[in-house]
Design a protein around this motif. Sequence first.
Motif, PDB file in Angstrom:
ATOM      1  N   GLU A 249       0.849  -1.128  -0.154  1.00 37.70           N
ATOM      2  CA  GLU A 249       0.087  -0.090   0.006  1.00 37.70           C
ATOM      3  C   GLU A 249       0.720   1.227   0.038  1.00 37.70           C
ATOM      4  O   GLU A 249       0.336   2.370   0.356  1.00 37.70           O
ATOM      5  CB  GLU A 249      -1.005   0.042   1.197  1.00 37.70           C
ATOM      6  N   LEU A 250       2.092   1.047  -0.238  1.00 37.45           N
ATOM      7  CA  LEU A 250       3.098   2.085  -0.227  1.00 37.45           C
ATOM      8  C   LEU A 250       2.731   3.497  -1.028  1.00 37.45           C
ATOM      9  O   LEU A 250       2.607   4.696  -0.581  1.00 37.45           O
ATOM     10  CB  LEU A 250       4.528   1.634  -0.456  1.00 37.45           C
ATOM     11  N   ASN A 251       2.376   2.938  -2.360  1.00 38.36           N
ATOM     12  CA  ASN A 251       2.073   4.168  -3.544  1.00 38.36           C
ATOM     13  C   ASN A 251       0.918   4.747  -2.905  1.00 38.36           C
ATOM     14  O   ASN A 251       0.620   5.851  -2.972  1.00 38.36           O
ATOM     15  CB  ASN A 251       1.812   3.466  -4.534  1.00 38.36           C
ATOM     16  N   ASN A 252      -0.157   4.042  -2.293  1.00 36.93           N
ATOM     17  CA  ASN A 252      -1.430   4.788  -1.863  1.00 36.93           C
ATOM     18  C   ASN A 252      -1.109   5.467  -0.665  1.00 36.93           C
ATOM     19  O   ASN A 252      -1.584   6.745  -0.635  1.00 36.93           O
ATOM     20  CB  ASN A 252      -2.466   3.628  -1.673  1.00 36.93           C
ATOM     21  N   VAL A 253      -0.408   5.287   0.059  1.00 34.60           N
ATOM     22  CA  VAL A 253      -0.102   6.087   1.253  1.00 34.60           C
ATOM     23  C   VAL A 253       0.668   7.465   0.881  1.00 34.60           C
ATOM     24  O   VAL A 253       0.411   8.493   1.284  1.00 34.60           O
ATOM     25  CB  VAL A 253       0.975   5.337   2.414  1.00 34.60           C
ATOM     26  N   LEU A 254       1.497   7.327  -0.018  1.00 34.55           N
ATOM     27  CA  LEU A 254       2.421   8.450  -0.405  1.00 34.55           C
ATOM     28  C   LEU A 254       1.686   9.352  -1.379  1.00 34.55           C
ATOM     29  O   LEU A 254       1.809  10.684  -1.239  1.00 34.55           O
ATOM     30  CB  LEU A 254       3.754   8.029  -1.258  1.00 34.55           C
ATOM     31  N   SER A 255       0.421   8.657  -2.037  1.00 31.83           N
ATOM     32  CA  SER A 255      -0.231   9.463  -2.764  1.00 31.83           C
ATOM     33  C   SER A 255      -0.991  10.406  -2.013  1.00 31.83           C
ATOM     34  O   SER A 255      -1.504  11.463  -2.447  1.00 31.83           O
ATOM     35  CB  SER A 255      -0.941   8.841  -3.691  1.00 31.83           C
ATOM     36  N   MET A 256      -1.244  10.300  -0.749  1.00 34.41           N
ATOM     37  CA  MET A 256      -2.196  10.927   0.299  1.00 34.41           C
ATOM     38  C   MET A 256      -1.688  11.802   1.329  1.00 34.41           C
ATOM     39  O   MET A 256      -1.730  12.747   1.651  1.00 34.41           O
ATOM     40  CB  MET A 256      -3.084  10.232   0.802  1.00 34.41           C
ATOM     41  N   SER A 257      -0.115  11.181   1.736  1.00 35.04           N
ATOM     42  CA  SER A 257       0.389  11.735   2.925  1.00 35.04           C
ATOM     43  C   SER A 257       1.861  12.375   2.587  1.00 35.04           C
ATOM     44  O   SER A 257       2.442  12.844   3.612  1.00 35.04           O
ATOM     45  CB  SER A 257       0.498  10.602   3.920  1.00 35.04           C
ATOM     46  N   SER A 258       2.230  12.381   1.465  1.00 34.61           N
ATOM     47  CA  SER A 258       3.412  13.032   1.267  1.00 34.61           C
ATOM     48  C   SER A 258       3.595  14.711   1.576  1.00 34.61           C
ATOM     49  O   SER A 258       2.423  15.153   1.197  1.00 34.61           O
ATOM     50  CB  SER A 258       3.912  12.787  -0.208  1.00 34.61           C
ATOM     51  N   ILE A 259       4.385  15.062   2.191  1.00 34.39           N
ATOM     52  CA  ILE A 259       4.721  16.365   2.767  1.00 34.39           C
ATOM     53  C   ILE A 259       5.955  17.213   2.246  1.00 34.39           C
ATOM     54  O   ILE A 259       6.692  16.558   1.922  1.00 34.39           O
ATOM     55  CB  ILE A 259       4.275  16.482   4.355  1.00 34.39           C
ATOM     56  N   LEU A 260       5.817  18.418   2.194  1.00 34.93           N
ATOM     57  CA  LEU A 260       7.027  19.291   2.315  1.00 34.93           C
ATOM     58  C   LEU A 260       7.213  20.040   3.503  1.00 34.93           C
ATOM     59  O   LEU A 260       6.384  20.646   4.020  1.00 34.93           O
ATOM     60  CB  LEU A 260       6.877  20.304   1.098  1.00 34.93           C
ATOM     61  N   LEU A 261       8.511  19.866   3.912  1.00 32.47           N
ATOM     62  CA  LEU A 261       8.796  20.917   5.107  1.00 32.47           C
ATOM     63  C   LEU A 261       9.773  22.054   4.710  1.00 32.47           C
ATOM     64  O   LEU A 261      10.812  21.905   3.930  1.00 32.47           O
ATOM     65  CB  LEU A 261       9.819  19.943   6.090  1.00 32.47           C
ATOM     66  N   VAL A 262       9.393  23.100   5.051  1.00 34.42           N
ATOM     67  CA  VAL A 262      10.201  24.373   4.601  1.00 34.42           C
ATOM     68  C   VAL A 262      10.355  25.084   6.096  1.00 34.42           C
ATOM     69  O   VAL A 262       9.609  25.403   6.854  1.00 34.42           O
ATOM     70  CB  VAL A 262       9.201  25.241   3.721  1.00 34.42           C
ATOM     71  N   ARG A 263      11.658  25.773   6.057  1.00 36.08           N
ATOM     72  CA  ARG A 263      11.804  26.500   7.236  1.00 36.08           C
ATOM     73  C   ARG A 263      11.915  27.989   6.710  1.00 36.08           C
ATOM     74  O   ARG A 263      12.685  28.353   5.979  1.00 36.08           O
ATOM     75  CB  ARG A 263      13.062  26.372   7.909  1.00 36.08           C
ATOM     76  N   MET A 264      11.267  28.920   7.359  1.00 34.43           N
ATOM     77  CA  MET A 264      11.445  30.338   6.967  1.00 34.43           C
ATOM     78  C   MET A 264      11.457  31.341   8.394  1.00 34.43           C
ATOM     79  O   MET A 264      11.413  30.776   9.500  1.00 34.43           O
ATOM     80  CB  MET A 264       9.841  30.893   6.459  1.00 34.43           C
ATOM     81  N   TRP A 277       0.798  26.377  13.890  1.00 29.85           N
ATOM     82  CA  TRP A 277       0.846  24.921  13.412  1.00 29.85           C
ATOM     83  C   TRP A 277       2.197  24.407  12.959  1.00 29.85           C
ATOM     84  O   TRP A 277       2.538  23.257  12.687  1.00 29.85           O
ATOM     85  CB  TRP A 277      -0.160  24.708  12.165  1.00 29.85           C
ATOM     86  N   GLY A 278       3.306  25.438  13.090  1.00 29.39           N
ATOM     87  CA  GLY A 278       4.612  24.941  12.621  1.00 29.39           C
ATOM     88  C   GLY A 278       5.484  25.035  13.858  1.00 29.39           C
ATOM     89  O   GLY A 278       4.956  24.794  15.042  1.00 29.39           O
ATOM     90  N   TYR A 279       6.642  25.021  13.987  1.00 24.98           N
ATOM     91  CA  TYR A 279       7.502  24.902  14.800  1.00 24.98           C
ATOM     92  C   TYR A 279       8.950  25.615  14.551  1.00 24.98           C
ATOM     93  O   TYR A 279       9.689  25.137  13.886  1.00 24.98           O
ATOM     94  CB  TYR A 279       8.040  23.198  15.118  1.00 24.98           C
ATOM     95  N   HIS A 280       8.839  26.624  15.452  1.00 17.62           N
ATOM     96  CA  HIS A 280      10.046  27.781  15.064  1.00 17.62           C
ATOM     97  C   HIS A 280      10.213  28.002  13.713  1.00 17.62           C
ATOM     98  O   HIS A 280      11.369  28.108  13.173  1.00 17.62           O
ATOM     99  CB  HIS A 280      11.380  27.030  15.697  1.00 17.62           C
ATOM    100  N   GLY A 281       9.205  28.310  12.860  1.00 11.53           N
ATOM    101  CA  GLY A 281       9.392  28.653  11.346  1.00 11.53           C
ATOM    102  C   GLY A 281       9.566  27.359  10.466  1.00 11.53           C
ATOM    103  O   GLY A 281       9.345  27.700   9.538  1.00 11.53           O
ATOM    104  N   ILE A 282       9.235  26.282  11.093  1.00 15.44           N
ATOM    105  CA  ILE A 282       9.480  25.232  10.164  1.00 15.44           C
ATOM    106  C   ILE A 282       7.809  24.645   9.916  1.00 15.44           C
ATOM    107  O   ILE A 282       7.067  24.585  11.244  1.00 15.44           O
ATOM    108  CB  ILE A 282       9.963  23.884  10.686  1.00 15.44           C
ATOM    109  N   VAL A 283       7.371  24.782   8.822  1.00 15.82           N
ATOM    110  CA  VAL A 283       5.933  24.394   8.429  1.00 15.82           C
ATOM    111  C   VAL A 283       5.879  23.505   7.311  1.00 15.82           C
ATOM    112  O   VAL A 283       6.903  23.086   6.797  1.00 15.82           O
ATOM    113  CB  VAL A 283       5.279  25.760   7.896  1.00 15.82           C
ATOM    114  N   ALA A 284       4.888  22.604   7.425  1.00 18.26           N
ATOM    115  CA  ALA A 284       4.592  21.406   6.800  1.00 18.26           C
ATOM    116  C   ALA A 284       3.483  21.560   5.974  1.00 18.26           C
ATOM    117  O   ALA A 284       2.112  21.738   6.543  1.00 18.26           O
ATOM    118  CB  ALA A 284       4.715  20.074   7.799  1.00 18.26           C
TER     119      ALA A 284
END
Length: 363
Positions: A249-264, A277-284
């Motif tokens: 089910e890996l592909n199904n999980v990734l198609s719904m749950s993949s995220i990007l983390l960015v720090r600003m 909702w972030g953590y010290h400027g890190i947002v997902a």
Amino acid sequence: MSGDMTEHDEHGHGALAVDEHGHGHVAPSGDPFADPGLPEHRPRLTDIDEKAAKRSERIVASLFMLSAIATIGFMVCYTQVPNNRQTLVNFWPLGAVSASNFALGVCLGVALFALGAGAIYWARTLMTDVELPQERHEYESSNEDKAAAIVEFQQGVEDSDWKKRPLIRRTLIGAMAVLPLPALWILRDLGPLPGTTQRQTAWAPGMLIINDNTVSLDGTKGQGIKPADITIGTLVNARPAAALSAGEELNNVLSMSSILLVRMNEADIKSQQEIDWGYHGIVAFSKICTHVGCPVALYEQQTHHMLCPCHQSTFDLSEDGKVIFGPAARSLPQLPITVNADGYLVAKSGFDQPVGPSFWERG
């Protein structure tokens, strides 16, 4: 004084006039669109040399035999090569692929290529290549045939008592109206209705965030991320820890749950909810574009804009991921995050809205 001489060409079409300087021009003829005829037929080497013909015959036979061997190899690979995530081959430039899929693809490709190449080589070297013109004829029936067909049809209607038997006529029409319904009925075999599963992802409170760059080839191992690992301006692709044990089910999980983390810099973030909702400027944010589901990954560090490469939808990650350009209808969903007791980034909860295309908001 004119010194023109007139000659007919070798096919007898038109005439060639030659002046006193030896310059020629085509003289007018009665039919400017005369059929030039077929070019002279020239035999191939295999037409006049039996040894060359035998050599071509052996080449064609070899290609057909290669196709048969590859087909048998396909069947053997289908039953003998396991199809699971533990059997992988590293195939440049595609990377890690299933050994079963790789073997089946190679065998089937060779079988089809050898079969086609053999047929083409056979046709080009051994089959006759004598040009055979085929005259065009009218395909339309004559008026007499059309009239005869209409008479026969009308006679058939009279013989069937179509007008005198309304019960038969109506039941026949009803039966024909119901006939297409099975094509719709079999759609129920596509499976149960998705229910709310398309609104849910693998993210849950406390779920460890895994760095995609640390995931093993078989997808079963990976490392978490600490806030210190992400510097300002950095973009990290990540997945939930549940994906490591997702198996098939890996592909199904990734198609719904993949995220990007960015720090600003927190000062650059315009939304208080995004800061909370972030953590010290890190947002997902979800990696799945809300237009048609393409993965978004083109990040502009200075503007904090995220571009989808498929249709150029652009999202402002400094303001709740809202759409600032393109066909996407809604913002990128943000995943609330925090850190666990070991200092690794984890999800504070799941997404508060469906990820992916806007279809699910209308559903």
